[in-house]
Design a protein around this motif. Structure first.
Motif, PDB file in Angstrom:
ATOM      1  N   LEU A  47      27.101  53.476  42.634  1.00 26.57           N
ATOM      2  CA  LEU A  47      26.767  52.157  43.156  1.00 26.57           C
ATOM      3  C   LEU A  47      27.795  51.701  44.184  1.00 26.57           C
ATOM      4  O   LEU A  47      27.448  51.217  45.263  1.00 26.57           O
ATOM      5  N   ALA A  48      29.079  51.863  43.855  1.00 28.42           N
ATOM      6  CA  ALA A  48      30.139  51.422  44.756  1.00 28.42           C
ATOM      7  C   ALA A  48      30.085  52.167  46.081  1.00 28.42           C
ATOM      8  O   ALA A  48      30.512  51.640  47.118  1.00 28.42           O
ATOM      9  N   GLY A  49      29.550  53.388  46.075  1.00 29.07           N
ATOM     10  CA  GLY A  49      29.451  54.162  47.297  1.00 29.07           C
ATOM     11  C   GLY A  49      28.557  53.532  48.344  1.00 29.07           C
ATOM     12  O   GLY A  49      28.621  53.896  49.524  1.00 29.07           O
ATOM     13  N   ALA A  50      27.728  52.571  47.953  1.00 29.51           N
ATOM     14  CA  ALA A  50      26.870  51.887  48.911  1.00 29.51           C
ATOM     15  C   ALA A  50      27.639  50.838  49.705  1.00 29.51           C
ATOM     16  O   ALA A  50      27.191  50.410  50.770  1.00 29.51           O
ATOM     17  N   ALA A  51      28.790  50.416  49.187  1.00 26.53           N
ATOM     18  CA  ALA A  51      29.576  49.371  49.848  1.00 26.53           C
ATOM     19  C   ALA A  51      30.424  49.950  50.967  1.00 26.53           C
ATOM     20  O   ALA A  51      30.722  51.150  50.992  1.00 26.53           O
ATOM     21  N   ALA A  52      30.817  49.083  51.889  1.00 27.77           N
ATOM     22  CA  ALA A  52      31.664  49.529  52.999  1.00 27.77           C
ATOM     23  C   ALA A  52      33.029  49.984  52.502  1.00 27.77           C
ATOM     24  O   ALA A  52      33.639  50.887  53.076  1.00 27.77           O
ATOM     25  N   VAL A  70      26.670  42.281  44.932  1.00 27.49           N
ATOM     26  CA  VAL A  70      25.742  42.377  46.052  1.00 27.49           C
ATOM     27  C   VAL A  70      26.078  43.651  46.823  1.00 27.49           C
ATOM     28  O   VAL A  70      27.234  43.857  47.197  1.00 27.49           O
ATOM     29  N   LEU A  71      25.073  44.494  47.040  1.00 23.09           N
ATOM     30  CA  LEU A  71      25.286  45.758  47.724  1.00 23.09           C
ATOM     31  C   LEU A  71      24.279  45.928  48.857  1.00 23.09           C
ATOM     32  O   LEU A  71      23.121  45.497  48.742  1.00 23.09           O
ATOM     33  N   PRO A  72      24.695  46.563  49.946  1.00 20.52           N
ATOM     34  CA  PRO A  72      23.774  46.819  51.055  1.00 20.52           C
ATOM     35  C   PRO A  72      22.837  47.980  50.741  1.00 20.52           C
ATOM     36  O   PRO A  72      23.197  48.908  50.017  1.00 20.52           O
ATOM     37  N   CYS A  73      21.657  47.924  51.307  1.00 14.32           N
ATOM     38  CA  CYS A  73      20.675  49.004  51.168  1.00 14.32           C
ATOM     39  C   CYS A  73      20.698  49.878  52.427  1.00 14.32           C
ATOM     40  O   CYS A  73      21.307  49.533  53.421  1.00 14.32           O
ATOM     41  N   GLY A  74      20.032  51.002  52.343  1.00 15.82           N
ATOM     42  CA  GLY A  74      19.808  51.814  53.520  1.00 15.82           C
ATOM     43  C   GLY A  74      20.593  53.104  53.600  1.00 15.82           C
ATOM     44  O   GLY A  74      20.149  54.046  54.252  1.00 15.82           O
ATOM     45  N   SER A  75      21.748  53.160  52.961  1.00 19.02           N
ATOM     46  CA  SER A  75      22.538  54.391  53.031  1.00 19.02           C
ATOM     47  C   SER A  75      22.493  55.156  51.712  1.00 19.02           C
ATOM     48  O   SER A  75      22.088  56.318  51.661  1.00 19.02           O
ATOM     49  N   GLN A  76      22.873  54.495  50.630  1.00 18.78           N
ATOM     50  CA  GLN A  76      22.875  55.124  49.311  1.00 18.78           C
ATOM     51  C   GLN A  76      21.498  55.044  48.653  1.00 18.78           C
ATOM     52  O   GLN A  76      21.091  55.947  47.931  1.00 18.78           O
ATOM     53  N   PHE A  77      20.807  53.966  48.913  1.00 15.35           N
ATOM     54  CA  PHE A  77      19.496  53.729  48.286  1.00 15.35           C
ATOM     55  C   PHE A  77      18.757  52.640  49.054  1.00 15.35           C
ATOM     56  O   PHE A  77      19.350  51.868  49.813  1.00 15.35           O
ATOM     57  N   ASP A  78      17.449  52.589  48.879  1.00 11.03           N
ATOM     58  CA  ASP A  78      16.616  51.440  49.212  1.00 11.03           C
ATOM     59  C   ASP A  78      16.171  50.824  47.899  1.00 11.03           C
ATOM     60  O   ASP A  78      16.338  51.433  46.824  1.00 11.03           O
ATOM     61  N   VAL A  79      15.613  49.637  47.953  1.00 12.59           N
ATOM     62  CA  VAL A  79      15.114  48.967  46.753  1.00 12.59           C
ATOM     63  C   VAL A  79      13.710  48.442  47.023  1.00 12.59           C
ATOM     64  O   VAL A  79      13.463  47.796  48.049  1.00 12.59           O
ATOM     65  N   VAL A  80      12.796  48.739  46.115  1.00 13.72           N
ATOM     66  CA  VAL A  80      11.440  48.212  46.177  1.00 13.72           C
ATOM     67  C   VAL A  80      11.319  47.149  45.095  1.00 13.72           C
ATOM     68  O   VAL A  80      11.497  47.425  43.910  1.00 13.72           O
ATOM     69  N   ASN A  81      11.036  45.928  45.521  1.00 16.79           N
ATOM     70  CA  ASN A  81      11.051  44.743  44.676  1.00 16.79           C
ATOM     71  C   ASN A  81       9.605  44.347  44.393  1.00 16.79           C
ATOM     72  O   ASN A  81       8.864  43.979  45.305  1.00 16.79           O
ATOM     73  N   VAL A  82       9.193  44.424  43.123  1.00 15.21           N
ATOM     74  CA  VAL A  82       7.788  44.200  42.763  1.00 15.21           C
ATOM     75  C   VAL A  82       7.693  43.157  41.653  1.00 15.21           C
ATOM     76  O   VAL A  82       8.657  42.937  40.908  1.00 15.21           O
ATOM     77  N   PRO A  83       6.533  42.477  41.505  1.00 21.43           N
ATOM     78  CA  PRO A  83       6.343  41.567  40.375  1.00 21.43           C
ATOM     79  C   PRO A  83       6.576  42.306  39.060  1.00 21.43           C
ATOM     80  O   PRO A  83       6.244  43.484  38.926  1.00 21.43           O
TER      81      PRO A  83
END
Length: 229
Positions: A47-52, A70-83
């Motif tokens: 998880l920490a690898g996603a941070a700068a 709070v972590l940025p998306c796009g490098s380590q993972f994306d997130v799909v947010n659903v009901p």
């Protein structure tokens, strides 16, 4: 497809003399018996690898292990947010008939599925191409079910992640399937498209149309996360 690796050390709260005396990795060394909703040391590092600045992020978590991050998306993972209900049905399909999932969290009544980088861009396009997206006014197509609006977080977005140590009974974000390895398998857009389509088709076959609201007699199915991929 890489597998979830069993890690026999897990995070837990407690055992600290003060707010700055929590040694997460000491707790990890002392605990055994991995559980689906507990983050491991390897998972925290992933998880920490996603941070700068991963080291700074780990240091902050060590000081405040029960606070969300709070972590940025796009490098380590994306997130799909659903009901939440639609997401639960997706998980049931993925674990019962599919390849399983990567990490999964719940936050503010929605489910966050951690996915392979690039999924946030490709999944909406695939849904639109297959005509499984939500139809607008005047849309005419055979009754085949609809996928509810998905929030896809990718490059340039950031998401709230649950604390490493979640207190029991807490109302904030929490892990359903916590990261437990440095290289977790993450579903791509094709896998999530498959799950969305299967859930929507199932809703139509049961005569529920595209509604994602629970029926009165609906019970919670249990998916076996001990057989992690």
């Amino acid at each position: 497809m890489s597998a979830w690796l069993k890690d026999q050390t897990t995070l837990r709260a407690g055992g600290a003399a003060g707010p700055h005396a929590v040694d997460i990795f000491a707790l990890l060394r002392d605990q055994t018996g991995a559980q689906a909703a507990q983050v491991t040391a390897a998972g925290a590092a992933w998880l920490a690898g996603a941070a700068a600045y991963p080291r700074s992020t780990l240091a902050q978590w060590q000081e405040r292990p029960s606070s969300p991050g709070v972590l940025p998306c796009g490098s380590q993972f994306d997130v799909v947010n659903v009901p939440a209900l639609f997401g639960r049905r997706m998980l049931e399909r993925l674990w019962a008939e599919g390849p399983g999932t990567g990490p999964v969290a719940v936050h503010r009544g929605r489910m966050l599925l951690f996915a392979a980088p690039g999924t946030a861009q490709r999944l909406p396009s695939l849904l639109a191409w297959e005509e499984w997206g939500s139809g607008g006014a005047g849309t005419s197509r055979p009754l085949r079910g609809e996928v509810p609006p998905l929030l896809c977080h990718g490059t340039g977005d950031a998401v709230t992640v649950p604390p490493l140590t979640c207190p029991s009974g807490g109302s904030g974000p929490r892990w359903l399937v916590a990261p437990d390895t440095r290289n977790p398998w993450l579903p791509g857009p094709d896998v999530l498209l498959w799950a969305c389509v299967r859930v929507s088709r199932s809703a139509v076959s049961q005569g529920t149309g595209h509604s994602i609201f629970p029926r009165a007699d609906q019970g919670a199915n249990v998916y076996d996360v001990t057989r992690r991929r």
